[in-house]
Design an enzyme around this catalytic site. Structure first.
Site, mmCIF file in Angstrom:
data_model
loop_
_atom_site.group_PDB
_atom_site.id
_atom_site.type_symbol
_atom_site.label_atom_id
_atom_site.label_comp_id
_atom_site.label_asym_id
_atom_site.label_seq_id
_atom_site.Cartn_x
_atom_site.Cartn_y
_atom_site.Cartn_z
ATOM 1 N N HIS A 22 0.878 -1.185 0.000
ATOM 2 C CA HIS A 22 0.000 0.000 0.000
ATOM 3 C C HIS A 22 0.909 1.226 0.000
ATOM 4 C CE1 HIS A 22 -3.513 2.342 0.515
ATOM 5 N NE2 HIS A 22 -3.784 2.135 1.792
ATOM 6 N N HIS A 55 -2.301 -1.947 -9.801
ATOM 7 C CA HIS A 55 -3.292 -1.396 -8.877
ATOM 8 C C HIS A 55 -4.521 -2.276 -8.896
ATOM 9 C CE1 HIS A 55 -5.861 1.504 -6.834
ATOM 10 N NE2 HIS A 55 -4.734 2.054 -6.430
ATOM 11 N N ASP A 61 2.655 5.789 -6.667
ATOM 12 C CA ASP A 61 3.890 5.684 -5.899
ATOM 13 C C ASP A 61 5.140 5.590 -6.756
ATOM 14 O OD1 ASP A 61 2.880 5.871 -3.356
ATOM 15 O OD2 ASP A 61 2.291 3.774 -3.309
HETATM 16 N N1 ACO Z 1 4.924 -6.492 -10.629
HETATM 17 C C1 ACO Z 1 4.845 -7.693 -11.255
HETATM 18 N N2 ACO Z 1 3.706 -8.404 -11.353
HETATM 19 C C2 ACO Z 1 2.620 -7.893 -10.776
HETATM 20 C C3 ACO Z 1 2.614 -6.647 -10.110
HETATM 21 C C4 ACO Z 1 3.834 -5.941 -10.064
HETATM 22 N N3 ACO Z 1 3.911 -4.754 -9.470
HETATM 23 N N4 ACO Z 1 1.377 -6.393 -9.645
HETATM 24 C C5 ACO Z 1 0.626 -7.428 -9.991
HETATM 25 N N5 ACO Z 1 1.357 -8.335 -10.680
HETATM 26 C C6 ACO Z 1 0.902 -9.572 -11.308
HETATM 27 C C7 ACO Z 1 0.646 -10.669 -10.279
HETATM 28 O O1 ACO Z 1 1.775 -11.474 -10.071
HETATM 29 C C8 ACO Z 1 -0.492 -11.409 -10.918
HETATM 30 O O2 ACO Z 1 0.029 -12.223 -11.945
HETATM 31 P P1 ACO Z 1 -0.600 -13.673 -12.237
HETATM 32 O O3 ACO Z 1 -1.999 -13.396 -12.729
HETATM 33 O O4 ACO Z 1 0.303 -14.277 -13.241
HETATM 34 O O5 ACO Z 1 -0.596 -14.402 -10.918
HETATM 35 C C9 ACO Z 1 -1.322 -10.316 -11.592
HETATM 36 O O6 ACO Z 1 -0.384 -9.279 -11.885
HETATM 37 C C10 ACO Z 1 -2.437 -9.779 -10.728
HETATM 38 O O7 ACO Z 1 -1.882 -9.389 -9.479
HETATM 39 P P2 ACO Z 1 -2.689 -9.381 -8.116
HETATM 40 O O8 ACO Z 1 -1.714 -9.529 -6.989
HETATM 41 O O9 ACO Z 1 -3.807 -10.375 -8.196
HETATM 42 O O10 ACO Z 1 -3.308 -7.926 -8.147
HETATM 43 P P3 ACO Z 1 -3.933 -7.166 -6.917
HETATM 44 O O11 ACO Z 1 -4.983 -6.301 -7.459
HETATM 45 O O12 ACO Z 1 -4.279 -8.092 -5.821
HETATM 46 O O13 ACO Z 1 -2.698 -6.277 -6.398
HETATM 47 C C11 ACO Z 1 -1.219 -4.509 -5.988
HETATM 48 C C12 ACO Z 1 -2.599 -4.924 -6.544
HETATM 49 C C13 ACO Z 1 -1.081 -4.977 -4.522
HETATM 50 C C14 ACO Z 1 -1.116 -2.994 -5.996
HETATM 51 C C15 ACO Z 1 -0.114 -5.149 -6.873
HETATM 52 O O14 ACO Z 1 -0.226 -4.691 -8.204
HETATM 53 C C16 ACO Z 1 1.289 -4.881 -6.326
HETATM 54 O O15 ACO Z 1 1.757 -5.619 -5.458
HETATM 55 N N6 ACO Z 1 1.961 -3.801 -6.830
HETATM 56 C C17 ACO Z 1 3.282 -3.462 -6.317
HETATM 57 C C18 ACO Z 1 3.142 -2.714 -5.015
HETATM 58 C C19 ACO Z 1 2.618 -1.308 -5.218
HETATM 59 O O16 ACO Z 1 3.101 -0.553 -6.061
HETATM 60 N N7 ACO Z 1 1.674 -0.929 -4.368
HETATM 61 C C20 ACO Z 1 1.087 0.420 -4.377
HETATM 62 C C21 ACO Z 1 -0.319 0.386 -4.869
HETATM 63 S S1 ACO Z 1 -0.954 2.029 -4.965
HETATM 64 C C22 ACO Z 1 -1.264 2.438 -3.382
HETATM 65 O O17 ACO Z 1 -1.545 1.658 -2.525
HETATM 66 C C23 ACO Z 1 -1.161 3.809 -3.053
#
Ligand code: ACO
Length: 480
Positions: free
Chosen positions: A320, A360, A416
């Site tokens: 987050h 996201h 971010d």
């Molecule tokens: N890098 C690489 N792969 C990713 C990323 C990433 N940043 N984010 C998601 N994926 C991939 C996952 O591995 C998954 O792949 P799969 O379908 O092959 O298993 C797919 O994309 C979907 O990912 P989920 O984890 O199901 O997506 P979710 O909606 O639950 O997660 C989140 C959203 C937590 C923001 C995620 O994208 C992430 O971890 N991003 C990196 C951390 C980040 O930047 N957080 C800030 C968010 S903005 C905020 O809170 C202000």
């Protein structure tokens, strides 16, 4: 010491003419819906797949052969309607919906923030984020989020005055902060200090008293920057700088961070406005992890300081608000533009962790806030010079946006991705980035907390579960 000062004249005190406080308003009736002004019509926030009134979902239960009509309102069915669907098994308490991490469950009705994740739209109370970032002040946005309308000049002046005159913290809070180790993470300090405010203001527990809510909201908005700045100075081993009521909200924060021996701190107007815009961009984001934490904890009717500290705790996490800190750590590990393709391969193979600042839960296109932040970075870098890691960030974005792994999963830069670079160019330490996010998010948490409290449909938040443990078994101690 952040490069927040300059010999340039301070930013004008825009819309910030302090006026004396009027007499406190009469306390309202308990749980008076009047205390939150009526929400404006949801002009822009069209529910997905809105169905004509009277429409219903026909569900056939193949276990029993029975058919049910579940009403559809605003593109949603009520999960409690599913309870009516059951079998003749006496232990069957009715059908539940199973939705770990709330992927497709609305937990509330809200008139505060609208997001269209596919189109990359973000609006506070109907106003596009781009227009607010361009034209509004942070306190104007804070008022808007809570009250649903922009403040009049009189309302704004009064609000600014109230915030300005509640920026001081009790001296015991200062001593509390001094008790932390020199290497304490500022988010840990902020979290416990915000929770600790509940001990200083016990009457804040009267959450259905509008006067109490008003003063608690003012205190949280006013004191969070002071606590944040004190935690910064503590870690640096610098004397605390007390608030300066002559300055605007953001300038005062920068003064508490960076002032040394000057009698009046003069912030660089470009930095001050950049920080204000970043606060505006972070001010609310509907039912995200930290806001849901605030609503969930607040639903027990605890005081707002305790409820909001749950939001600070949630924001601390690297998935987050903690992501802004992780982006810079990731970039520094990559080290050079030439290492970017290899790093991207490790992300794709799962060995290198996630590409922080990408992806996201809601945005499946470019985060509209990230666009504004990228432009803002250019303005700040024009003054301080281009950050050495910007090149790496741009290359990461370029490669990721042309790579099928990221495009097929609709992973784009989120807010971010570039904020950390701006914060660092102002010389904020990396572990302070999420604190800056928390200052910005405070008005959103508070508006959402109050909306939850006054929503007659809300009750204590308490999800169901599907039990997967053992059946009953007799107790046989393993102790000798
Ligand atoms: N890098 C690489 N792969 C990713 C990323 C990433 N940043 N984010 C998601 N994926 C991939 C996952 O591995 C998954 O792949 P799969 O379908 O092959 O298993 C797919 O994309 C979907 O990912 P989920 O984890 O199901 O997506 P979710 O909606 O639950 O997660 C989140 C959203 C937590 C923001 C995620 O994208 C992430 O971890 N991003 C990196 C951390 C980040 O930047 N957080 C800030 C968010 S903005 C905020 O809170 C202000």
């Amino acid at each position: 010491m952040p490069k927040t000062g300059s010999s340039a004249p301070p930013a004008p005190h825009k819309k910030n003419n302090a006026k004396p406080a009027p007499a406190a308003p009469a306390p309202p009736k308990k749980n008076s819906a009047k205390s939150a002004p009526a929400a404006p019509a949801r002009a822009s926030a069209k529910p997905p797949a809105a169905a004509p009134s009277g429409s219903a979902l026909e569900i056939k239960d193949t276990r029993t052969g029975k058919t049910y009509n579940v009403p559809v309102t605003d593109g949603a069915i009520r999960a409690t309607e599913l309870k009516k669907i059951g079998t003749s098994d006496p232990d069957d308490t009715g059908l539940m919906s199973y939705d770990p991490a709330f992927l497709n469950t609305a937990s509330c009705r809200s008139a505060i923030t609208f997001i269209d994740g596919d189109k990359g739209i973000l609006r506070y109370r109907g106003y596009p984020i781009e227009q607010l970032a361009e034209n509004a002040t942070f306190l104007e946005v804070a008022w808007l989020l809570r009250h649903g309308e922009l403040p009049t000049q009189q309302e704004y002046d009064q609000f600014v005055h109230d915030i300005t005159f509640h920026t001081y913290v009790h001296e015991n809070m200062r001593k509390f902060l001094e008790g932390f180790r020199y290497d304490a993470h500022p988010m840990a300090m902020l979290n416990s200090s915000v929770a600790g405010l509940a001990a200083f203001y016990p009457s804040a527990r009267n959450i259905f008293d509008e006067t109490e809510r008003n003063i608690s909201i003012v205190r949280l908005l006013a004191k969070t920057p002071t606590i944040a700045a004190f935690s910064y100075r503590h870690v640096k081993g610098l004397p605390f700088v007390y608030p300066d009521n002559r300055l605007s909200y953001v300038e005062n924060f920068l003064s508490m961070i960076a002032r040394m021996s000057e009698s009046k701190y003069e912030a660089n107007p470009v930095f001050a406005r950049a920080l204000e815009i970043l606060f505006i961009l972070h001010a609310d984001h509907e039912q995200n992890c930290s806001t849901s934490a605030v609503r969930g904890v607040g639903s027990s009717h605890v005081d707002p300081f305790s409820a909001v500290s749950a939001g600070v705790a949630a924001l601390f996490g690297p998935l987050h608000g903690g992501a802004n800190e992780q982006v810079l750590r990731m970039i520094s590990e990559i080290g050079s533009v030439k290492n970017v393709p290899k790093f991207i391969e490790t992300v794709k193979s799962g060995e290198g962790g996630r590409l922080m600042g990408f992806g996201h839960r809601v945005y499946k296109s470019y985060d509209p806030r990230a666009k504004i932040v990228k432009k803002l970075a250019d303005e700040v870098f024009r003054i301080v010079g281009v950050d050495k890691d910007l090149e790496i960030a741009l290359e990461l974005e370029r490669i990721a946006l042309s790579d099928d792994y990221f495009t097929s999963r609709k992973l784009y830069p989120n807010v971010d991705f570039y904020t950390g670079l701006i914060y660092r160019s102002m010389s904020f330490p990396t572990d302070f980035f999420t604190v800056l996010f928390a200052i910005g998010r405070m008005p959103g948490w508070l508006a959402q907390w109050e909306e939850m409290l006054l929503d007659k449909e809300q009750k204590i938040s308490r999800p169901r579960q599907i039990y997967t443990g053992l059946p009953e078994r007799p107790f046989r101690s393993k102790l000798k």
